[in-house]
Enzyme design. Structure first.
Site, PDB file in Angstrom:
ATOM      1  CE  LYS A   1      -1.945  -1.091   3.725  1.00  0.00           C
ATOM      2  NZ  LYS A   1      -1.479  -2.269   4.214  1.00  0.00           N
TER       3      LYS A   1
ATOM      4  NE  ARG B   1       1.794  -5.059  11.065  1.00  0.00           N
ATOM      5  CZ  ARG B   1       2.908  -4.629  10.472  1.00  0.00           C
ATOM      6  NH1 ARG B   1       3.978  -5.295  11.027  1.00  0.00           N
ATOM      7  NH2 ARG B   1       2.994  -4.085   9.105  1.00  0.00           N
TER       8      ARG B   1
ATOM      9  NE  ARG C   1      -4.996  -1.397   9.175  1.00  0.00           N
ATOM     10  CZ  ARG C   1      -3.791  -0.576   8.892  1.00  0.00           C
ATOM     11  NH1 ARG C   1      -3.674   0.443   8.646  1.00  0.00           N
ATOM     12  NH2 ARG C   1      -2.665  -1.526   8.542  1.00  0.00           N
TER      13      ARG C   1
ATOM     14  NE  ARG D   1       7.482  -2.199   6.524  1.00  0.00           N
ATOM     15  CZ  ARG D   1       6.247  -2.195   6.429  1.00  0.00           C
ATOM     16  NH1 ARG D   1       5.375  -1.746   5.501  1.00  0.00           N
ATOM     17  NH2 ARG D   1       5.582  -2.738   7.452  1.00  0.00           N
TER      18      ARG D   1
ATOM     19  NE  ARG E   1       5.741  -0.293  10.391  1.00  0.00           N
ATOM     20  CZ  ARG E   1       4.603  -0.250   9.832  1.00  0.00           C
ATOM     21  NH1 ARG E   1       4.532   0.334   8.512  1.00  0.00           N
ATOM     22  NH2 ARG E   1       3.726  -1.054  10.168  1.00  0.00           N
TER      23      ARG E   1
HETATM   24  P1  AP5 Z   1       4.877  -1.659   1.993  1.00  0.00           P
HETATM   25  O1  AP5 Z   1       4.464  -0.646   0.820  1.00  0.00           O
HETATM   26  O2  AP5 Z   1       5.357  -0.914   3.039  1.00  0.00           O
HETATM   27  O3  AP5 Z   1       3.381  -2.471   2.424  1.00  0.00           O
HETATM   28  P2  AP5 Z   1       2.056  -1.673   3.105  1.00  0.00           P
HETATM   29  O4  AP5 Z   1       1.056  -2.292   2.501  1.00  0.00           O
HETATM   30  O5  AP5 Z   1       2.214  -0.260   3.271  1.00  0.00           O
HETATM   31  O6  AP5 Z   1       2.355  -2.299   4.539  1.00  0.00           O
HETATM   32  P3  AP5 Z   1       2.282  -2.033   6.060  1.00  0.00           P
HETATM   33  O7  AP5 Z   1       2.925  -2.849   6.922  1.00  0.00           O
HETATM   34  O8  AP5 Z   1       3.027  -0.598   5.994  1.00  0.00           O
HETATM   35  O9  AP5 Z   1       0.834  -1.928   6.420  1.00  0.00           O
HETATM   36  P4  AP5 Z   1       0.124  -2.022   7.830  1.00  0.00           P
HETATM   37  O10 AP5 Z   1      -1.336  -1.907   7.389  1.00  0.00           O
HETATM   38  O11 AP5 Z   1       0.625  -3.097   8.617  1.00  0.00           O
HETATM   39  O12 AP5 Z   1       0.726  -0.909   8.630  1.00  0.00           O
HETATM   40  P5  AP5 Z   1       0.378   0.542   8.883  1.00  0.00           P
HETATM   41  O13 AP5 Z   1       1.768   1.331   9.000  1.00  0.00           O
HETATM   42  O14 AP5 Z   1      -0.622   1.093   7.657  1.00  0.00           O
HETATM   43  O15 AP5 Z   1       5.818  -2.809   1.291  1.00  0.00           O
HETATM   44  C1  AP5 Z   1       6.180  -3.737   2.349  1.00  0.00           C
HETATM   45  C2  AP5 Z   1       7.587  -4.135   1.842  1.00  0.00           C
HETATM   46  O16 AP5 Z   1       7.592  -4.965   0.793  1.00  0.00           O
HETATM   47  C3  AP5 Z   1       8.553  -2.953   1.691  1.00  0.00           C
HETATM   48  O17 AP5 Z   1      10.071  -3.620   2.109  1.00  0.00           O
HETATM   49  C4  AP5 Z   1       8.569  -2.740   0.144  1.00  0.00           C
HETATM   50  O18 AP5 Z   1       9.689  -2.320  -0.379  1.00  0.00           O
HETATM   51  C5  AP5 Z   1       8.262  -4.280  -0.300  1.00  0.00           C
HETATM   52  N1  AP5 Z   1       7.359  -4.251  -1.560  1.00  0.00           N
HETATM   53  C6  AP5 Z   1       6.319  -3.547  -1.816  1.00  0.00           C
HETATM   54  N2  AP5 Z   1       5.910  -3.857  -3.134  1.00  0.00           N
HETATM   55  C7  AP5 Z   1       6.586  -4.905  -3.436  1.00  0.00           C
HETATM   56  C8  AP5 Z   1       6.412  -5.597  -4.622  1.00  0.00           C
HETATM   57  N3  AP5 Z   1       5.480  -5.518  -5.520  1.00  0.00           N
HETATM   58  N4  AP5 Z   1       7.349  -6.393  -4.743  1.00  0.00           N
HETATM   59  C9  AP5 Z   1       8.426  -6.788  -3.893  1.00  0.00           C
HETATM   60  N5  AP5 Z   1       8.450  -6.126  -2.772  1.00  0.00           N
HETATM   61  C10 AP5 Z   1       7.408  -5.115  -2.393  1.00  0.00           C
HETATM   62  O19 AP5 Z   1      -0.335   0.242  10.420  1.00  0.00           O
HETATM   63  C11 AP5 Z   1       0.446  -0.021  11.337  1.00  0.00           C
HETATM   64  C12 AP5 Z   1      -0.303  -0.212  12.658  1.00  0.00           C
HETATM   65  O20 AP5 Z   1      -1.006   1.286  12.997  1.00  0.00           O
HETATM   66  C13 AP5 Z   1      -1.562  -1.275  12.586  1.00  0.00           C
HETATM   67  O21 AP5 Z   1      -0.988  -2.453  12.827  1.00  0.00           O
HETATM   68  C14 AP5 Z   1      -2.650  -0.610  13.554  1.00  0.00           C
HETATM   69  O22 AP5 Z   1      -2.186  -0.827  14.836  1.00  0.00           O
HETATM   70  C15 AP5 Z   1      -2.198   0.857  13.237  1.00  0.00           C
HETATM   71  N6  AP5 Z   1      -3.404   1.302  12.531  1.00  0.00           N
HETATM   72  C16 AP5 Z   1      -2.870   1.945  11.321  1.00  0.00           C
HETATM   73  N7  AP5 Z   1      -4.175   2.596  10.698  1.00  0.00           N
HETATM   74  C17 AP5 Z   1      -5.205   1.937  11.316  1.00  0.00           C
HETATM   75  C18 AP5 Z   1      -6.648   2.037  11.420  1.00  0.00           C
HETATM   76  N8  AP5 Z   1      -7.305   2.849  10.207  1.00  0.00           N
HETATM   77  N9  AP5 Z   1      -7.499   1.460  12.284  1.00  0.00           N
HETATM   78  C19 AP5 Z   1      -6.936   0.966  13.443  1.00  0.00           C
HETATM   79  N10 AP5 Z   1      -5.627   0.907  13.524  1.00  0.00           N
HETATM   80  C20 AP5 Z   1      -4.758   1.117  12.609  1.00  0.00           C
HETATM   81 MG    MG Z   2       2.521   1.173   5.007  1.00  0.00          MG
END
Ligand code: AP5
Ligand code: MG
Length: 216
Positions: free
Chosen positions: A16, A171, A91, A128, A160
């Site tokens: 994402k 997660r 979410r 990552r 992270r």
């Molecule tokens: P990346 O692009 O970083 O993936 P992502 O989908 O953004 O993953 P996140 O881990 O950031 O999502 P998340 O939903 O768990 O965390 P968030 O910060 O939103 O890619 C991942 C890796 O793969 C990278 O190294 C990249 O280089 C590589 N990659 C990407 N695409 C690739 C490809 N095509 N091929 C190969 N490699 C690739 O949330 C964190 C926490 O915050 C949650 O757990 C929760 O506690 C809280 N939170 C956030 N939003 C909410 C909400 N709306 N409601 C409740 N809690 C929330």
């Molecule tokens: Mg992210």
């Protein structure tokens, strides 16, 4: 209609954030990530950041009331008047219902689901490298040109705290229980476009652009 809101839906590590940075540039819209907003709060030492930390480090979702106020505060700012790109929100169906009421007929909505299998996710998350500005690299798949430095903004890269195999398993369970139902939710509304997130980042980006073309 006064603009477009693009929602990126997908499991942790689906890509994402990677695609959001590119799409935001393509569409000239702000990239709004609730995960990044919580991490910013945490680094500034706010009460909200402290409250969120306990949930995030355990791989749990932060309660809706904390997320929604923070998100609406951000998208109420003037740079979001023409629309914005949501990464990691909504979410839960509660968050989606509240967002739907707020958007009403003012904004067109496009939901892009980035679909990836669980084993790919663990490999992506544990390798990552993130920076404070929300950019991401991967030790193997997209290593930075200079070790420890973000190619996009020159900031320091770090791992992270929640990017461990144990926390990612939690997660993923949260995603399956609380967020995955949003796929059917938006499909029923006729605004869902699913892309295969197992492809290389450039190919995923082309597929995302195809979703915009189809709906915009
Ligand atoms: P990346 O692009 O970083 O993936 P992502 O989908 O953004 O993953 P996140 O881990 O950031 O999502 P998340 O939903 O768990 O965390 P968030 O910060 O939103 O890619 C991942 C890796 O793969 C990278 O190294 C990249 O280089 C590589 N990659 C990407 N695409 C690739 C490809 N095509 N091929 C190969 N490699 C690739 O949330 C964190 C926490 O915050 C949650 O757990 C929760 O506690 C809280 N939170 C956030 N939003 C909410 C909400 N709306 N409601 C409740 N809690 C929330
Ligand atoms: Mg992210």
């Amino acid at each position: 209609m006064s603009g477009t809101v693009v929602i990126l839906l997908g499991a942790p590590g689906a890509g994402k954030g990677t695609q959001a940075v590119r799409l935001a540039e393509e569409l000239a819209l702000p990239h709004v990530s609730t995960g990044d907003l919580f991490r910013e709060n945490l680094s500034r030492g706010t009460e909200l950041g402290q409250k969120a930390k306990g949930y995030m480090s355990r791989g749990k979702l932060v309660p809706d009331e904390l997320v929604i106020d923070m998100l609406f505060d951000r998208v109420g700012q003037s740079d979001c008047a023409r629309g914005y790109l949501l990464d990691g929100f909504p979410r839960t169906t509660g968050q989606a219902d509240t967002l739907g009421v707020r958007l009403s007929d003012e904004f067109g909505v496009i939901v892009i689901e980035i679909a990836v299998d669980d084993s790919t996710i663990v490999e992506r998350i544990t390798g990552r490298l993130s920076c404070k500005d929300g950019h991401v690299h991967h030790r193997t798949f997209s290593p930075p040109r200079a070790e420890g430095v973000c190619d996009m903004c020159g900031s320091e890269l770090y791992q992270r705290e929640d990017d461990t195999e144990v926390v990612v398993t939690k997660r993923l369970a949260e995603y399956d229980a609380q967020t995955a139902p949003l796929v059917a939710y938006y499909e029923e509304q006729g605004v869902l476009c699913t892309v295969d997130g197992r492809q290389a980042p450039d190919e995923v980006f082309e597929a995302c652009k195809g979703c915009l073309g189809a709906e915009a």
